[in-house]
Design a protein around this motif. Structure first.
Motif, PDB file in Angstrom:
ATOM      1  N   ARG A   1       0.759   6.238  -1.497  1.00  0.00           N
ATOM      2  CA  ARG A   1       0.309   5.768  -1.863  1.00  0.00           C
ATOM      3  C   ARG A   1      -0.640   5.412  -3.620  1.00  0.00           C
ATOM      4  O   ARG A   1      -0.732   6.899  -4.077  1.00  0.00           O
TER       5      ARG A   1
ATOM      6  N   GLN B   1       0.932  -1.262  -0.070  1.00  0.00           N
ATOM      7  CA  GLN B   1      -0.303  -0.439  -0.096  1.00  0.00           C
ATOM      8  C   GLN B   1       1.001   1.436  -0.382  1.00  0.00           C
ATOM      9  O   GLN B   1       0.700   2.395  -0.981  1.00  0.00           O
ATOM     10  N   ASP B   2       1.726   1.943   0.756  1.00  0.00           N
ATOM     11  CA  ASP B   2       2.668   2.550   0.772  1.00  0.00           C
ATOM     12  C   ASP B   2       4.167   2.072   0.140  1.00  0.00           C
ATOM     13  O   ASP B   2       4.818   1.029   0.856  1.00  0.00           O
TER      14      ASP B   2
END
Length: 376
Positions: A130, A85-86
């Motif tokens: 993101r 996600q990051d």
């Protein structure tokens, strides 16, 4: 694309979809229409499930932790998923593991961006931490001034940023690994992909002309990442290939995806077990299927929406491709036309790399443009 495998294995799927005409909702009868950003909706969709999994990484982690606290079996779990996600967290974790990665830095100001430009000699790729995909959220500034202006603009929009050193890549590879909660892993042959305008246009496996040493290194790297991060389901490790200091091909990790991945679509027709079936097996902690390739080469070519949709109906285009290339397997997604949109892909298994690529590309081209390329 998980539905056929699920039906054959007597697995009941329920989908939480944003629209009734979305691809998955068209083929999965048990479809709940709603927004995954609403926890009550998410929990309602999960009710009675043996496992909860995803087709993208954007479900809020706090909701996933809440589902786990409520007794649901979420796979992959948030502690693993955050690394997909990051991008900054991913880079930091891969660095801790000693995985090969480009130099990187969090960018919180224009001054930090300018400093990184100087450090890398201007070889900078700026990324949104993101929500980026298919070339979105990725920038290659041509000058320090452009980088500074772009950084200033994005930070004003509250876009969290990172930068990494741009790799002089020779090709892009990926290793797909499946892991089940009890620890078993299986990996597929290394895939080579071709990107156009930031979107995967083509993938082929096994990657041509890959040395046995680099193949083993990539396989071992994929398994190590899956195990170290506790990934369950299918993990795609996207790799940059480049010429090392000794003149030998080497690799660095680009990004991670914890779900069936575009570069693994070839497994539908070119592997003993497809990535879609394997993902279901893995998240349910069932024995994993064999991953050997079933052909000398399998080529996947994406069907990307043309600037203008041809007048010839898609069903007629499909028939034309069937008649010319009976060995081509066509997979359409039930999506409406939009320029550049992935609306399907074709797979072709063969023995000769170049001939198989040309035929797969020609088939995809006709599905896009309703005319054969000049080279055919």
């Amino acid at each position: 694309m998980m539905q056929p495998a699920a039906a054959e294995l007597d697995i009941h799927l329920r989908i939480l979809a944003s629209r009734s005409d979305s691809s998955a909702a068209q083929v999965i009868p048990d479809a709940i229409i709603g927004d995954y950003h609403d926890y009550a909706t998410l929990r309602g969709a999960a009710k009675g499930s043996d496992a909860v999994t995803f087709e993208h990484e954007h479900v809020p982690n706090e909701y996933l932790r809440a589902l786990i606290a409520a007794g649901f079996n979420v796979q992959p779990q948030p502690a693993a998923l955050i690394n997909a996600q990051d991008k900054l967290i991913m880079r930091q974790r891969l660095q801790e593991l000693g995985a090969p990665i480009p130099a990187f830095q969090a960018i919180n100001s224009a001054e930090e961006a300018a400093h990184f430009w100087a450090q890398t000699g201007g070889h900078v790729c700026l990324k949104a931490r993101r929500d980026g995909y298919d070339g979105k959220g990725v920038w290659f500034p041509g000058s320090e001034a452009e980088l500074v202006a772009l950084t200033t603009q994005l930070l004003k929009k509250d876009t969290p940023l990172m930068a990494e050193k741009k790799v002089a890549l020779t090709r892009e590879l990926s290793i797909l690994v499946a892991r089940r909660p009890s620890g078993e892993t299986k990996e597929w042959p290394i895939t080579q992909s071709v990107q156009r305008n930031g979107i995967c246009a083509e993938a082929m496996a096994p990657a041509p002309d890959l040395s046995p040493q680099l193949e083993k290194r990539a396989r071992d790297l994929g398994v190590e990442i899956a195990q170290s991060l506790g990934v369950t389901g299918v993990l795609a490790v996207e790799l940059f290939a480049f010429t090392g200091e000794n003149g030998v091909e080497d690799i660095a990790v680009n990004e991670l995806a914890m779900r069936p991945h575009n570069t693994g679509h070839w497994t539908q027709d070119g592997s003993v077990t497809s990535q879609f079936e394997q993902h279901l097996r893995a998240v349910l902690d069932l024995p994993l299927g064999a991953t050997e390739e079933t052909a000398a080469i399998t080529v996947m070519a994406n069907v990307l929406g043309a600037p203008e949709d041809p007048q010839m109906p898609m069903r007629e285009r499909v028939r034309e491709v069937m008649e010319r290339y009976p060995a081509v397997k066509i997979h359409l997604y039930g999506k409406a036309h939009r320029p550049g949109r992935k609306i399907g892909h074709v797979n072709l298994c063969g023995t000769d790399v170049q001939a198989t690529r040309e035929q797969a590309q020609a088939a995809a081209h006709f599905l896009v443009h309703a005319q054969w390329p000049d080279t055919v």
